[in-house]
Design an enzyme around this catalytic site. Structure first.
Site, PDB file in Angstrom:
ATOM      1  N   ASN A  81      -5.381   3.569   7.526  1.00 11.54           N
ATOM      2  CA  ASN A  81      -5.210   2.886   6.252  1.00 11.54           C
ATOM      3  C   ASN A  81      -4.615   3.870   5.244  1.00 11.54           C
ATOM      4  OD1 ASN A  81      -5.388   0.445   4.794  1.00 11.54           O
ATOM      5  ND2 ASN A  81      -7.216   1.166   3.737  1.00 11.54           N
ATOM      6  N   ASP A 113      -9.871   0.389  -4.074  1.00  8.64           N
ATOM      7  CA  ASP A 113      -8.819   0.510  -3.064  1.00  8.64           C
ATOM      8  C   ASP A 113      -8.151   1.880  -3.238  1.00  8.64           C
ATOM      9  OD1 ASP A 113      -6.603  -0.103  -1.238  1.00  8.64           O
ATOM     10  OD2 ASP A 113      -7.182  -2.200  -1.492  1.00  8.64           O
ATOM     11  N   ASN A 124     -10.596   4.020   1.971  1.00  8.96           N
ATOM     12  CA  ASN A 124      -9.458   4.151   1.065  1.00  8.96           C
ATOM     13  C   ASN A 124      -9.559   5.476   0.317  1.00  8.96           C
ATOM     14  OD1 ASN A 124      -7.313   2.009   0.738  1.00  8.96           O
ATOM     15  ND2 ASN A 124      -9.122   0.708   0.889  1.00  8.96           N
ATOM     16  N   GLU A 140       0.864  -1.200   0.000  1.00 13.90           N
ATOM     17  CA  GLU A 140       0.000   0.000   0.000  1.00 13.90           C
ATOM     18  C   GLU A 140       0.893   1.240   0.000  1.00 13.90           C
ATOM     19  OE1 GLU A 140      -2.792   1.500  -0.063  1.00 13.90           O
ATOM     20  OE2 GLU A 140      -4.433   0.083   0.225  1.00 13.90           O
ATOM     21  N   ARG A 152      -7.313   0.846  12.924  1.00 14.51           N
ATOM     22  CA  ARG A 152      -5.989   1.277  12.482  1.00 14.51           C
ATOM     23  C   ARG A 152      -6.154   2.273  11.350  1.00 14.51           C
ATOM     24  NH1 ARG A 152      -4.628  -0.591   7.497  1.00 14.51           N
ATOM     25  NH2 ARG A 152      -5.347  -2.639   6.796  1.00 14.51           N
TER      26      ARG A 152
END
Length: 301
Positions: free
Chosen positions: A110, A207, A157, A24, A108
């Site tokens: 991202n 994403d 995202n 990522e 968390r």
């Protein structure tokens, strides 16, 4: 009027068969002429230098998900599972700054990136990818953190912005939806949430994404082995890059002329049979495009 379709000038190349669990965080550094990217679940920051094929990595004690260069200091602003931090790749110094979700240990950070004013926008998500606990935060040069959107998304995202800076796009990945918001560049406020695009059944999940210099959006498809390019208004698909692995996770333009599209991928959630059939899962790829992207904005602090 629909945007012009871009031309793909090469087949995807394998740059780094890293086998990342969850690749990522793509960021092209004009300063370093290198690509930063991360393995979130592998807790590693990577840097790839295309001119020399040099590869560097830094391990972390927790998940690292997104990065931005700092405009006024060496090193990076990064998002960790525990929030925002500065990290200097030269010295290895890590300075933790602020954790807006210390009360949500199951969450968390991202994806994230800076707007044109140098404010960092980062989304959070449920570590298990099921609970609707994700939000969108804005972190500025004064180290002020503000929740901008209580999204109630299981997985967030993006974001990315329109070419004129008046629209912010943000992904509700698990539900295959991309939302658009009116964006006030001066105040950094967002409003008027609406559905911009919904992926068709079987086309994976949206994403990471980026905007190129023509205003088109390029979106990674988790579960569909591709990156697609879209008109920023209608959402019409203009081009598609096929990849040799299903979980495609993030994209960023880079290279000396910003005409190279860098693409990350993941091994996460693939079965043993799928991994055997997809030996390049978790690799870093690139493809050449006929028109450039835009240089990433550095964090103003």
């Amino acid at each position: 009027m629909t945007a012009t379709a871009p031309k793909l000038l090469s087949e995807p190349r394998v740059l780094w068969p890293a086998g990342a669990t969850l690749g990522e965080g793509t960021l092209w550094s004009v300063r370093r002429q290198s690509l930063y990217w991360v393995d979130i679940l592998g807790r590693t920051l990577y840097r790839y230098h295309p001119a020399t094929d040099a590869r560097e990595s830094w391990p972390f004690d927790e998940e690292i998900s997104a990065v931005a260069e700092r405009a006024g200091a060496p090193g990076l602003l990064v998002t960790l599972r525990s929030g925002f931090a500065f990290f200097d790749t030269d010295s290895g110094a890590l300075e933790k700054l602020h954790d807006p979700e210390a009360h949500l240990p199951g969450n968390r950070f991202n994806d994230g990136k800076c707007d044109a004013q140098g404010r960092f926008w980062g989304g959070t998500m449920d570590f298990g990818c099921t609970e609707p606990t994700g939000s969108l935060y804005r972190f500025d040069a004064k180290r002020q953190c503000q929740k901008m959107f209580d999204a109630h998304f299981a997985v967030t995202n993006g974001p990315t912005w329109s070419l004129d800076g008046r629209t912010l796009y943000f992904n509700e990945t698990a539900q295959q939806r991309i939302h658009a918001f009116d964006f006030d560049a001066d105040s950094g406020e967002i409003s008027n949430q609406r559905l911009w695009l919904r992926f068709a059944k079987g086309d994976g999940h949206p994403d990471g994404m980026t905007t190129d210099a023509a205003g088109r959006l390029w979106i990674a498809h988790w579960g569909a082995a591709c990156v697609s390019c879209h008109d920023p208004v209608s959402g019409e698909e203009l081009a598609r890059v096929a990849l040799p692995t299903s979980h495609v996770t993030n994209v960023a333009f880079g290279g000396p002329d910003l005409r190279t599209l860098f693409i990350t991928s993941a091994r996460f959630e693939l079965t043993e049979a799928q991994l055997a059939a997809q030996p390049l899962a978790g690799a870093l790829f690139s493809v050449d495009v006929d028109s450039p992207g835009r240089a990433a904005t550095a964090f103003a602090g």
